[in-house]
Design an enzyme around this catalytic site. Structure first.
Site, PDB file in Angstrom:
ATOM      1  N   ASP A 102     -17.967   2.778  -2.036  1.00 57.67           N
ATOM      2  CA  ASP A 102     -17.335   1.554  -1.231  1.00 57.67           C
ATOM      3  C   ASP A 102     -18.302   0.394  -1.283  1.00 57.67           C
ATOM      4  OD1 ASP A 102     -15.792   0.080   0.623  1.00 57.67           O
ATOM      5  OD2 ASP A 102     -15.831   1.511   2.120  1.00 57.67           O
ATOM      6  N   ASP A 203     -13.792  -3.186  -0.713  1.00 60.76           N
ATOM      7  CA  ASP A 203     -13.600  -3.841   0.478  1.00 60.76           C
ATOM      8  C   ASP A 203     -12.928  -5.239   0.518  1.00 60.76           C
ATOM      9  OD1 ASP A 203     -14.258  -3.366   3.476  1.00 60.76           O
ATOM     10  OD2 ASP A 203     -15.465  -5.323   3.260  1.00 60.76           O
ATOM     11  N   GLU A 245      -8.808  -2.747  -1.311  1.00 68.41           N
ATOM     12  CA  GLU A 245      -8.437  -2.953   0.016  1.00 68.41           C
ATOM     13  C   GLU A 245      -7.756  -4.591   0.091  1.00 68.41           C
ATOM     14  OE1 GLU A 245      -9.745  -3.132   4.825  1.00 68.41           O
ATOM     15  OE2 GLU A 245     -10.890  -3.920   3.304  1.00 68.41           O
ATOM     16  N   HIS A 319     -10.889   4.276   8.424  1.00 64.45           N
ATOM     17  CA  HIS A 319     -11.913   4.207   9.527  1.00 64.45           C
ATOM     18  C   HIS A 319     -11.462   3.066  10.338  1.00 64.45           C
ATOM     19  CE1 HIS A 319     -12.818   1.365   6.203  1.00 64.45           C
ATOM     20  NE2 HIS A 319     -13.697   0.855   7.057  1.00 64.45           N
ATOM     21  N   ASP A 320     -10.654   2.052   9.997  1.00 66.22           N
ATOM     22  CA  ASP A 320     -10.225   1.152  10.703  1.00 66.22           C
ATOM     23  C   ASP A 320      -8.867   1.389  11.668  1.00 66.22           C
ATOM     24  OD1 ASP A 320     -12.331  -0.629   9.638  1.00 66.22           O
ATOM     25  OD2 ASP A 320     -11.043  -1.149   8.013  1.00 66.22           O
TER      26      ASP A 320
HETATM   27  C1  GLC Z   1     -12.845  -4.029   5.755  1.00 62.56           C
HETATM   28  C2  GLC Z   1     -13.519  -2.833   6.263  1.00 62.56           C
HETATM   29  C3  GLC Z   1     -13.908  -2.721   7.735  1.00 62.56           C
HETATM   30  C4  GLC Z   1     -15.090  -3.862   7.840  1.00 62.56           C
HETATM   31  C5  GLC Z   1     -14.248  -5.387   6.970  1.00 62.56           C
HETATM   32  C6  GLC Z   1     -15.468  -6.244   6.819  1.00 62.56           C
HETATM   33  O1  GLC Z   1     -11.689  -4.360   6.465  1.00 62.56           O
HETATM   34  O2  GLC Z   1     -12.581  -1.535   6.134  1.00 62.56           O
HETATM   35  O3  GLC Z   1     -14.421  -1.723   8.273  1.00 62.56           O
HETATM   36  O4  GLC Z   1     -15.365  -4.372   8.978  1.00 62.56           O
HETATM   37  O5  GLC Z   1     -13.636  -4.879   5.633  1.00 62.56           O
HETATM   38  O6  GLC Z   1     -16.313  -5.715   5.531  1.00 62.56           O
END
Ligand code: GLC
Ligand code: CA
Length: 550
Positions: A102, A203, A245, A319-320
């Site tokens: 990641d 990310d 993402e 995980h979110d």
């Molecule tokens: C992404 C991750 C999340 C994190 C955010 C900031 O959305 O999935 O868990 O808090 O980025 O890095």
């Protein structure tokens, strides 16, 4: 198939996401770690997945559970050492599993040496690695807000400037306009590729090209220029799997990100379908019930929109996000049925499916008390909404439904104390239902949710139609049934699912119902022991394959 094109390996594989903190602890400190993951690789091999995405394990003060990195080329001592990572890569490889790292490239930790230098003076060579604006204390450059609440600007009195942060104060945004920043990043990524990493999850990739003066965070004007350079300098060296993402991904820009020419990334995570159970115009905490017709419409749009133009990622959980069985299934009397149903709908589509740890067991949401929640987003939301006068009950209701800690409770391995996750005290409580829901009771049971997922993963490798078939929605306006047909040459695949806990009428289309002439049909998977003519029982689902002989 005739005229078969060479396929990227990740088009017929399934990825498994591990949240390392919560997967398996090996040393009794209550926090999952890399040696813990190594000890569970045989479980993952059994499931059949081809790659594991690890949420961040690099050195980090853990202000946002590792999404605040202070050294991109070292492992946080919480999780182990660099040698543990080398061992994990090697042991996974032996089992046919690639490791996906990641990469948090939008921001670093405020304790990263770059930032420590950057804030020393305006002349410091690292100053321009971040985004600064002059100002007066108490009077930020504009009213932009951080994703987790509060102003997006933080004042540094020593140099009388504000720095920009889209997330917490501890996560200052990196300045991608600075070519030196980009060079450092490419060098770091190549270092990981040379160590044997098989892919990357990027990310908040759509946010790297922010332009705060214009209040632009997602899809900035230079975004695709940056991604193309990044990809050319790093990912294109090998057959890597890369997934960005992108909360700002739309059906218009997704084919750019995931162009089949490989110029950017393999695919993006888009979130249009996952945002449907919130009030229009509200935040994720403003709960609304899911409109199935709308869900079908959105997923159909992505299936058709990226067909031969890009590539979808398929996911319900990460995980979110809350646990899908608690969210859009029924985690009580139909837990196993609805978990299998949701899996079938997802794994029947075109794209690369992702399984989030515990999803393959039908793990559920949890209700914690305020002193047990750990997630920074949850804690900030609680403070903010209390101050805004929301009732405690409504806040808790939102957290039970949507807190990120729902997905972060420890993995439920067996029915021993702490579910076999740790011998110490788990960092976040184990869901009390672990005595009933756990891996040990499911791996050997052919009817379990685990075995069902295992079958789905196997089908994707075996049936090319799952990777390549064209998608067509049927029963479009039906408020209970999600059904579609995939087509590839002389093959067809029917996926049918009842999203609700009551019986609903449904007739299997004739071509999947009767063998006729040279047509052969086969049920590939189902969550009831048989099918009942003319209807779908509560949360019933199946996949039927039909092939027309030549
Ligand atoms: C992404 C991750 C999340 C994190 C955010 C900031 O959305 O999935 O868990 O808090 O980025 O890095
Ligand atoms: Ca540990």
């Amino acid at each position: 198939m005739k005229g078969k094109m060479k396929q990227n390996w990740w088009k017929s594989t399934v990825v498994y996401q591990i949240y390392p903190r919560s997967f398996q602890d090996s040393n009794g400190d209550g926090i999952g770690d890399l040696p813990g993951i190594v000890s569970r690789l045989d479980y993952l091999k059994e499931l059949g997945i081809g790659a594991v995405w690890l949420s961040p394990v690099c050195r980090s003060p853990q202000a946002d559970n590792g999404y605040d990195i202070s050294d991109y080329q070292d492992i946080d001592p919480l999780f182990g050492k660099l040698e543990d990572m080398d061992l994990l890569i090697k042991e996974a490889e032996k089992r046919g599993i690639q490791i996906i790292l990641d990469l948090v490239l939008n921001h670093s930790s405020n304790r990263h040496p770059w930032f420590l230098e950057a804030k020393k003076s305006r002349e410091n060579p690292y100053h321009d690695y971040y985004i600064w604006r002059d100002g007066e204390e108490g009077c930020p450059p504009n009213d932009m807000r951080g994703v987790f609440g509060g102003s997006a600007w933080e004042w540094v009195p020593e140099i009388r400037q504000y720095y920009f942060h889209q997330f917490t104060v501890e996560q200052p945004d990196l300045n991608w306009e600075n070519p030196k920043v980009r060079e450092e990043i490419y060098e770091m990524i190549n270092w990981w590729i040379d160590r044997g990493i098989g892919g990357f999850r990027l990310d908040v990739l759509d946010q790297i090209a922010k332009e705060p003066d214009k209040k632009i965070t997602r899809n900035g004007p230079l975004l695709h220029t940056y991604i193309k350079e990044l990809s050319r300098r790093t990912f294109q060296r090998g057959e890597l799997i890369t997934v960005g993402e992108a909360w700002g991904a739309t059906i218009e820009n997704a084919p750019v990100y995931s162009n089949p020419d490989g110029s950017e990334v393999s695919m993006v995570f888009q979130f249009e379908h996952i945002n449907l159970d919130q009030k229009p115009g509200g935040e994720k905490w403003d709960l609304a019930s899911l409109d199935l017709v709308k869900l079908k419409e959105v997923l159909e749009k992505w299936q058709k929109g990226l067909y031969q133009k890009g590539w979808n990622s398929l996911f319900w959980d990460n995980h979110d996000l809350p646990r899908i069985v608690s969210r859009w299934g029924n985690d009580k009397e139909y837990r196993a049925e609805s978990a299998k149903m949701l899996a079938t709908v997802l794994h029947g589509m075109q794209g690369t499916p992702y399984i989030y740890q515990g999803e393959e067991l039908g793990m559920t949401n949890i209700k914690l008390s305020m002193d047990q929640y750990q997630d920074v987003e949850t804690l900030n939301m609680y403070k903010e909404r209390m101050a805004q006068g929301y009732s405690r009950e409504s806040i808790m209701e939102s957290l039970y439904a949507k807190s990120r800690d729902n997905a972060r409770t420890p993995m439920q391995w067996d029915d021993s104390q702490h579910a076999g996750f740790t011998e110490g005290t788990p960092w976040l409580p184990v869901n009390p239902n672990y005595t009933e829901i756990n891996a040990a009771s499911q791996t050997g049971d052919p009817d379990s949710v685990f075995s069902y997922y295992k079958t789905l993963v196997g089908l994707r490798k075996e049936y090319e139609i799952l990777a390549e078939g064209e998608f067509e929605l049927i029963c479009r306006e039906d408020p209970d049934i999600f059904a579609y047909v995939r087509t590839l040459g002389n093959q067809k695949l029917l996926v049918a699912a009842n999203f609700h806990g009551t019986e609903v009428p449904f007739s299997i289309p004739l071509e999947f119902d009767k063998e006729e002439g040279k047509r052969k049909i086969r049920t590939l998977i189902r969550n009831y022991p048989d099918t009942e003519p003319g209807m779908l029982r509560p949360y019933e689902t199946f996949m039927i394959f039909a092939e027309q002989g030549e």
